[in-house]
Write a protein that holds these residues in place. Structure first.
Motif, PDB file in Angstrom:
ATOM      1  N   LEU A 215       1.569   1.971   8.752  1.00 47.25           N
ATOM      2  CA  LEU A 215       0.447   1.410   7.987  1.00 47.25           C
ATOM      3  C   LEU A 215      -0.864   2.098   8.339  1.00 47.25           C
ATOM      4  N   LEU A 218      -2.891   5.346   3.457  1.00 48.27           N
ATOM      5  CA  LEU A 218      -2.381   5.031   2.126  1.00 48.27           C
ATOM      6  C   LEU A 218      -1.432   6.113   1.619  1.00 48.27           C
ATOM      7  N   GLU A 262       6.124  -5.817   0.280  1.00 49.25           N
ATOM      8  CA  GLU A 262       4.948  -5.118  -0.271  1.00 49.25           C
ATOM      9  C   GLU A 262       5.329  -3.795  -0.926  1.00 49.25           C
ATOM     10  N   MET A 266       4.969  -2.907  -4.914  1.00 48.83           N
ATOM     11  CA  MET A 266       4.147  -1.785  -5.398  1.00 48.83           C
ATOM     12  C   MET A 266       4.985  -0.794  -6.187  1.00 48.83           C
ATOM     13  N   LYS A 302       2.332  -9.961  -8.062  1.00 47.68           N
ATOM     14  CA  LYS A 302       1.348  -9.675  -9.122  1.00 47.68           C
ATOM     15  C   LYS A 302       2.041  -9.381 -10.443  1.00 47.68           C
TER      16      LYS A 302
ATOM     17  N   ASP B  21      -6.511  -6.457   1.319  1.00 45.18           N
ATOM     18  CA  ASP B  21      -5.226  -5.875   0.931  1.00 45.18           C
ATOM     19  C   ASP B  21      -5.261  -4.360   1.130  1.00 45.18           C
ATOM     20  N   HIS B  22      -4.255  -3.684   0.625  1.00 47.54           N
ATOM     21  CA  HIS B  22      -4.150  -2.252   0.900  1.00 47.54           C
ATOM     22  C   HIS B  22      -5.388  -1.459   0.457  1.00 47.54           C
ATOM     23  N   GLN B  26      -9.322  -0.805   4.679  1.00 48.60           N
ATOM     24  CA  GLN B  26     -10.119   0.197   5.399  1.00 48.60           C
ATOM     25  C   GLN B  26     -11.609  -0.161   5.417  1.00 48.60           C
ATOM     26  N   MET B  59      -1.567  -4.157   5.835  1.00 50.22           N
ATOM     27  CA  MET B  59      -2.586  -3.209   6.307  1.00 50.22           C
ATOM     28  C   MET B  59      -3.806  -3.954   6.843  1.00 50.22           C
TER      29      MET B  59
END
Lengths: 319, 125
Positions: A215, A218, A262, A266, A302, B21-22, B26, B59
């Motif tokens: 993690l 990205l 997750e 995605m 989602k 979230d992702h 950051q 994350m």
């Protein structure tokens, strides 16, 4: 691709139900039945059917071995954990020893729990059988040979009667094997591991075990989302809780139910199958991991729902 | 994402707003970096006020873990407070209650981590 059948689902080390485990299941079933009257055998059967898998079943204890039924005449499996022994016994029972078969084996990596079943894979001893062992690791053949002989095992690899060949694959390069388009991908694990994406007949299956998701960026996440994209089934290493995976067990090379949900969400995958169960977990603990994964899927959903299951030895999933 | 930071004596309270979230984990990591970079005499504890956080992804949880490791390495403490029910569920599923101190309110966190800070008038506003 028609079906996936799990022969070994446990991580790291085989486990077995103990007498204490069995007593706990019987006790839970009897406790649930306390005060009930069963007017007929059907009533009793219905009661048992309503009990959870932690009471009426078990996730089993063999290490990694997963069969893919392609619809063709040749066998395809992933990894040679201890689950390959019952797989081999079943193949022999179906065909008999005098009917040669071809076995394609895709190796995630060569850690002990993923190779330990091969010395007990009976078809390897029978002349006429063809075994093709695929992997990306340079030392794949060496790893299998060195466990198969003194001082670790009484029969030397050279004594195996089957026609055995090792085939090196390249990460990111797709090959057509046994009617499947097969693509390996590098994963984060000590000594490296490789996931496989299998595609055929408009279906896609991903086998991704012994894979840590740090993690940290990205880009790494995106690589896995692409690899899992639109898959009908993702078999995923969910050995640890997320907290363990990124703290005390960071760099141990495994992942969690949360990250599996997750990534599959995605990627738009249809089903996530939790795999490589922690050997310290009893059936209750694994059911809890599954139940929580399903709840997390609801919380984080989602788009379309993601089906979440937990693999057990003997489980079949139709594709 | 919006992140509100305030200092109460030697405790920093950081309050993110919105999902972590992702895409935006950051942002929180960047916001925490100066807090974590300060020397040991500057900050003894960090309280993350999650009262306005409706969701946290893996994350986002990783950012908390990194912050915990950094603070603990210099003898500091970290706590998370005021979890919304869904985020509390995610913490349970992730087993984060085993690795982070979690408190019902920011007041509770301040009282546990820095009693002198919690006694400061208006500390928990």
């Amino acid at each position: 691709m028609k079906l996936v059948r799990f022969w070994g689902t446990r991580g790291s080390l085989p486990v077995a139900l103990t007498a204490q485990d069995v007593r706990a299941k019987v006790t839970a079933a009897l406790r649930g039945a306390s005060g009930r009257a069963f007017a007929s055998e059907d009533d009793l059967i219905a009661y048992v059917a309503g009990l959870g898998p932690e009471i009426t079943g078990t996730f089993g204890g063999h290490t990694s071995c997963v069969e893919i039924e392609t619809g063709g005449p040749e066998y395809v499996i992933c990894d040679l954990g201890s689950g390959v022994r019952p797989f081999g016994q079943r193949a022999l029972a179906r065909h008999g020893p005098a009917s040669p078969q071809t076995y394609h084996v895709f190796m995630s990596h060569v850690h002990w729990d993923h190779i330990m079943g091969f010395p007990f894979f009976t078809p390897a001893y029978i002349p006429g059988n063809r075994i093709r062992i695929y992997g990306v690791h340079e030392r794949l053949e060496d790893a299998l040979r060195r466990q198969h002989g003194a001082p670790s095992f009484p029969v030397d690899f050279a004594a195996l009667g089957a026609d055995i060949e090792f085939v090196r694959l390249e990460a990111g390069k797709t090959r057509e094997i046994a009617g499947l388009a097969v693509t390996p991908m590098l994963q984060r694990h000590a000594g490296d591991s490789y996931g496989y994406r299998f595609a055929a007949d408009g279906k896609a299956l991903v086998y991704s075990t012994d894979s840590e998701h740090a993690l940290v960026d990205l880009e790494e996440t995106r690589r896995f989302v692409d690899f899992f994209h639109d898959a009908d089934l993702v078999i995923f290493d969910a050995m640890y809780s997320l907290a363990d995976a990124i703290s005390v067990k960071a760099d141990w090379g495994h992942s969690s139910n949360i990250v599996g949900v997750e990534l599959c969400q995605m990627a738009g995958a249809r089903e996530l199958c939790l795999f490589h169960h922690e050997p310290a977990h009893d059936d209750w603990a694994i059911v809890r991991v599954l139940t929580e994964a399903r709840r997390f899927e609801e919380i984080s959903r989602k788009g379309r729902p993601l089906r979440v299951t937990a693999a057990y030895d003997g489980m079949e999933i139709a594709l | 994402m919006d992140i509100v930071e305030r200092r109460i004596t030697d405790v920093v309270v950081v309050a993110p707003v919105g999902p972590i979230d992702h895409p935006n984990a950051q942002d929180l990591e960047r916001a925490l970096a100066p807090v974590l970079a300060r020397d040991a005499t500057g900050t003894s504890a960090l309280v993350l006020d999650f009262g306005s956080v409706g969701y946290v992804s893996s994350m986002g949880l990783r950012v908390l873990m990194v912050a915990a490791k950094a603070l603990r390495a210099r003898g500091g403490r970290i706590a998370v407070a005021a979890l919304q029910p869904v985020v509390a569920e995610i913490f349970d599923i992730a087993r984060f209650g085993h690795v982070l101190e979690v408190f019902p309110t920011v007041d509770d966190a301040l009282a546990a981590l820095a009693p002198s800070a919690s006694a400061t008038p208006g500390a928990a506003t």
